[in-house]
Design a protein around this motif. Structure first.
Motif, mmCIF file in Angstrom:
data_model
loop_
_atom_site.group_PDB
_atom_site.id
_atom_site.type_symbol
_atom_site.label_atom_id
_atom_site.label_comp_id
_atom_site.label_asym_id
_atom_site.label_seq_id
_atom_site.Cartn_x
_atom_site.Cartn_y
_atom_site.Cartn_z
ATOM 1 N N GLN A 1 19.892 -37.504 -25.970
ATOM 2 C CA GLN A 1 19.248 -36.199 -25.782
ATOM 3 C C GLN A 1 19.121 -35.542 -27.167
ATOM 4 O OE1 GLN A 1 21.645 -34.244 -22.754
ATOM 5 N NE2 GLN A 1 20.664 -35.411 -21.134
ATOM 6 N N ARG B 1 19.147 -44.374 -27.340
ATOM 7 C CA ARG B 1 18.422 -43.150 -26.961
ATOM 8 C C ARG B 1 19.438 -42.060 -26.654
ATOM 9 N NH1 ARG B 1 18.665 -39.658 -22.160
ATOM 10 N NH2 ARG B 1 17.088 -38.121 -22.638
ATOM 11 N N GLU C 1 27.917 -34.007 -13.496
ATOM 12 C CA GLU C 1 27.135 -34.972 -12.709
ATOM 13 C C GLU C 1 27.773 -36.357 -12.782
ATOM 14 O OE1 GLU C 1 22.820 -34.713 -12.712
ATOM 15 O OE2 GLU C 1 22.973 -33.020 -14.076
ATOM 16 N N TYR D 1 29.112 -35.981 -17.953
ATOM 17 C CA TYR D 1 27.801 -35.332 -18.025
ATOM 18 C C TYR D 1 27.966 -33.913 -17.492
ATOM 19 C CZ TYR D 1 22.787 -34.802 -18.172
ATOM 20 O OH TYR D 1 21.521 -34.388 -18.510
ATOM 21 N N TRP E 1 13.932 -38.021 -21.128
ATOM 22 C CA TRP E 1 14.168 -39.170 -20.241
ATOM 23 C C TRP E 1 12.858 -39.616 -19.593
ATOM 24 C CZ3 TRP E 1 13.380 -40.109 -15.077
ATOM 25 C CH2 TRP E 1 13.314 -39.035 -14.181
ATOM 26 N N GLU F 1 15.907 -30.784 -14.170
ATOM 27 C CA GLU F 1 15.570 -31.889 -15.090
ATOM 28 C C GLU F 1 15.518 -33.213 -14.346
ATOM 29 O OE1 GLU F 1 19.055 -31.388 -17.473
ATOM 30 O OE2 GLU F 1 18.070 -30.124 -18.945
ATOM 31 N N GLU F 2 15.559 -33.145 -13.015
ATOM 32 C CA GLU F 2 15.638 -34.385 -12.241
ATOM 33 C C GLU F 2 14.640 -34.388 -11.089
ATOM 34 O OE1 GLU F 2 19.809 -35.010 -11.290
ATOM 35 O OE2 GLU F 2 20.368 -34.937 -13.409
ATOM 36 N N PHE G 1 20.201 -30.561 -24.401
ATOM 37 C CA PHE G 1 18.845 -30.136 -24.769
ATOM 38 C C PHE G 1 18.820 -28.743 -25.394
ATOM 39 C CE2 PHE G 1 18.058 -33.381 -21.505
ATOM 40 C CZ PHE G 1 17.306 -34.245 -22.278
ATOM 41 N N PHE H 1 24.606 -42.734 -11.163
ATOM 42 C CA PHE H 1 23.554 -42.427 -10.176
ATOM 43 C C PHE H 1 22.186 -42.357 -10.858
ATOM 44 C CE2 PHE H 1 23.627 -38.048 -11.681
ATOM 45 C CZ PHE H 1 22.327 -37.631 -11.473
ATOM 46 N N PHE H 2 22.192 -41.816 -12.091
ATOM 47 C CA PHE H 2 20.922 -41.606 -12.781
ATOM 48 C C PHE H 2 20.382 -42.927 -13.317
ATOM 49 C CE2 PHE H 2 18.035 -39.819 -15.989
ATOM 50 C CZ PHE H 2 17.386 -38.892 -15.196
ATOM 51 N N GLU I 1 12.331 -31.466 -20.984
ATOM 52 C CA GLU I 1 13.559 -30.688 -20.788
ATOM 53 C C GLU I 1 13.610 -29.479 -21.728
ATOM 54 O OE1 GLU I 1 13.387 -33.959 -21.537
ATOM 55 O OE2 GLU I 1 14.703 -35.150 -20.243
ATOM 56 N N SER J 1 20.834 -29.115 -19.240
ATOM 57 C CA SER J 1 21.885 -29.942 -19.846
ATOM 58 C C SER J 1 22.087 -29.457 -21.274
ATOM 59 C CB SER J 1 21.461 -31.414 -19.887
ATOM 60 O OG SER J 1 21.213 -31.869 -18.588
ATOM 61 N N ASN K 1 24.264 -42.425 -19.529
ATOM 62 C CA ASN K 1 24.013 -41.544 -18.384
ATOM 63 C C ASN K 1 25.049 -41.803 -17.298
ATOM 64 O OD1 ASN K 1 21.958 -39.478 -17.924
ATOM 65 N ND2 ASN K 1 20.508 -40.967 -18.728
ATOM 66 N N PRO K 2 25.157 -40.887 -16.321
ATOM 67 C CA PRO K 2 25.995 -41.205 -15.155
ATOM 68 C C PRO K 2 25.340 -42.323 -14.336
ATOM 69 C CG PRO K 2 25.457 -38.849 -15.224
ATOM 70 C CD PRO K 2 24.610 -39.528 -16.249
ATOM 71 N N GLN L 1 20.642 -32.856 -9.586
ATOM 72 C CA GLN L 1 20.192 -31.491 -9.941
ATOM 73 C C GLN L 1 19.188 -30.953 -8.924
ATOM 74 O OE1 GLN L 1 18.644 -30.985 -13.881
ATOM 75 N NE2 GLN L 1 20.451 -31.827 -14.870
HETATM 76 O O1 6CS Z 1 19.263 -38.548 -19.689
HETATM 77 C C1 6CS Z 1 18.742 -37.475 -19.442
HETATM 78 O O2 6CS Z 1 18.172 -36.834 -20.319
HETATM 79 C C2 6CS Z 1 18.785 -36.944 -18.034
HETATM 80 N N1 6CS Z 1 20.032 -37.301 -17.411
HETATM 81 C C3 6CS Z 1 20.460 -36.673 -16.352
HETATM 82 C C4 6CS Z 1 21.683 -37.112 -15.634
HETATM 83 N N2 6CS Z 1 19.874 -35.567 -15.905
HETATM 84 C C5 6CS Z 1 18.680 -34.991 -16.506
HETATM 85 C C6 6CS Z 1 18.584 -35.429 -17.967
HETATM 86 O O3 6CS Z 1 17.388 -35.008 -18.549
#
Ligand code: 6CS
Length: 349
Positions: A182, A180, A157, A245, A203, A42-43, A102, A223-224, A81, A99, A220-221, A49
């Motif tokens: 998931q 926002r 994550e 996460y 995303w 998903e990344e 989803f 890093f993302f 996703e 994740s 989100n974490p 990921q």
């Molecule tokens: O926010 C999201 O949906 C995305 N966040 C992360 C950390 N990984 C993939 C995901 O789709």
């Protein structure tokens, strides 16, 4: 980052045709003992990921003396996703990082990961719980398997944080806030409990939606947030650590069960080896990229950290969502899974 439906369909078709040709080619030319598989994530490259999946693929290639070839896909090549989960379930792809956010409309019990303040603040301990939990690795995994998704590992994550177009410090700050999320309905419910107005979306649409004010913020974490550049279009980030996460390394069960035992063992061994590798990967990126957000002069973002008292105000509102999960979302099995997990978390502390 944006997926015009037609383009995605054409791209998906092209990839599927190339996969079928690759599979036929390997059987015809190389005979038994050669495997060509697909692993969707998903990344994107450089994100946790994708880097995990590539390392996983490299290790299996090496262990099998080149017999196992896994093509790793970045997010977007095969749709969004939810599309990717469906491709895993139908066996179009063999491996996927999924994740649980989803799968909420398919596997009710997996929605427990939406429950905020469930895990501890100690990320190493959390990873230990994810690695060893019977509730997750046996009972929840069984629920996923009934939906044609076999989780081989649950891993983190990183801790999740909030970003917004305003400061998010108290539940009142979430009043009418367009958050926002998931897809999981329980994530939506969790933000409704704070008074927010949540909208699930992929995303892939998030940067533009934040930029244009379609939504006000997201979780989100770190890093993302940095790597997907969300901080560029958000004025504030709150270190809230309101959840962790969780990602799952998953495989199509029919495919996995049909493999020779030695190949299955190789996969299992690689899953085990990847546990500390995945943990290190996220820990390092989350640390480095926090500095990058704080130090950014071109896109200044105000970073605040919640005190324990401030977190308690959210914790109190998150508590009834657990009751709702147990009473309205899952049956006795789901209740048992959550209670077992809670006991495991308590015992680990
Ligand atoms: O926010 C999201 O949906 C995305 N966040 C992360 C950390 N990984 C993939 C995901 O789709």
């Amino acid at each position: 980052m944006f997926f015009k439906q037609k383009k995605v369909m054409l791209l998906t078709l092209a990839i599927m045709v190339s996969m079928i040709l690759a599979a036929c080619g390997s059987e015809g030319a190389s005979g038994e003992g050669t495997y060509n598989w697909t692993f969707v994530t998903e990344e994107m490259e450089g994100q946790v990921q994708y880097e995990y999946a590539r390392e996983f693929a490299d290790r299996l290639h090496e262990k099998s003396d080149g017999d196992i070839n896994i093509e790793v896909f970045e997010f977007g090549g095969l749709g969004d996703e939810v599309n990717q989960v469906e491709q895993l379930q139908s066996g179009i792809v063999e491996f996927a990082i999924v994740s649980p956010g989803f799968t909420g409309t398919m596997v009710d019990e997996g929605q427990l990961f939406a429950l905020q303040f469930l895990f501890t603040d100690d990320m190493e301990l959390n990873q230990h719980i994810l690695d060893t939990s019977e509730a997750l690795n046996v009972h929840l995994a069984n629920k996923y398997e009934q939906h044609n998704i076999k989780p081989l590992a649950f891993w983190t994550e990183g801790a999740m944080q909030w970003t917004g177009n305003r400061e998010l410090r108290t539940p009142e700050d979430f009043n009418g806030f367009k958050m926002r999320t998931q897809e999981s309905p329980l994530i939506v419910r969790s933000y409704q409990a704070y008074g927010a107005d949540p909208t699930p979306m992929s995303w892939g649409e998030l940067y533009t939606s934040l930029d244009r004010g379609v939504v006000d913020g997201q979780e989100n974490p770190i890093f993302f947030i940095e790597d997907a550049s969300f901080h560029e279009v958000q004025s504030h980030m709150t270190i809230s650590r309101h959840n962790i996460y969780v990602a799952m390394t998953t495989v199509n069960p029919d495919f996995y069960n049909g493999l020779p035992e030695d190949i299955r063992n190789m996969i299992d061994e690689t899953v085990e080896e990847m546990r500390p590798v995945g943990f290190e990967l996220q820990a390092q990126l989350n640390e480095e990229l926090l500095d990058s957000i704080i130090d950014s002069e071109t896109h200044p973002t105000e970073v605040i950290e919640l005190t324990e008292a401030e977190r308690d105000a959210f914790r109190a509102l998150a508590e009834p969502v657990r009751e709702y999960f147990v009473n309205e979302v899952v049956d006795e099995d789901g209740k048992m899974i959550l209670e077992m997990l809670q006991s495991e978390i308590e015992a680990a502390q």
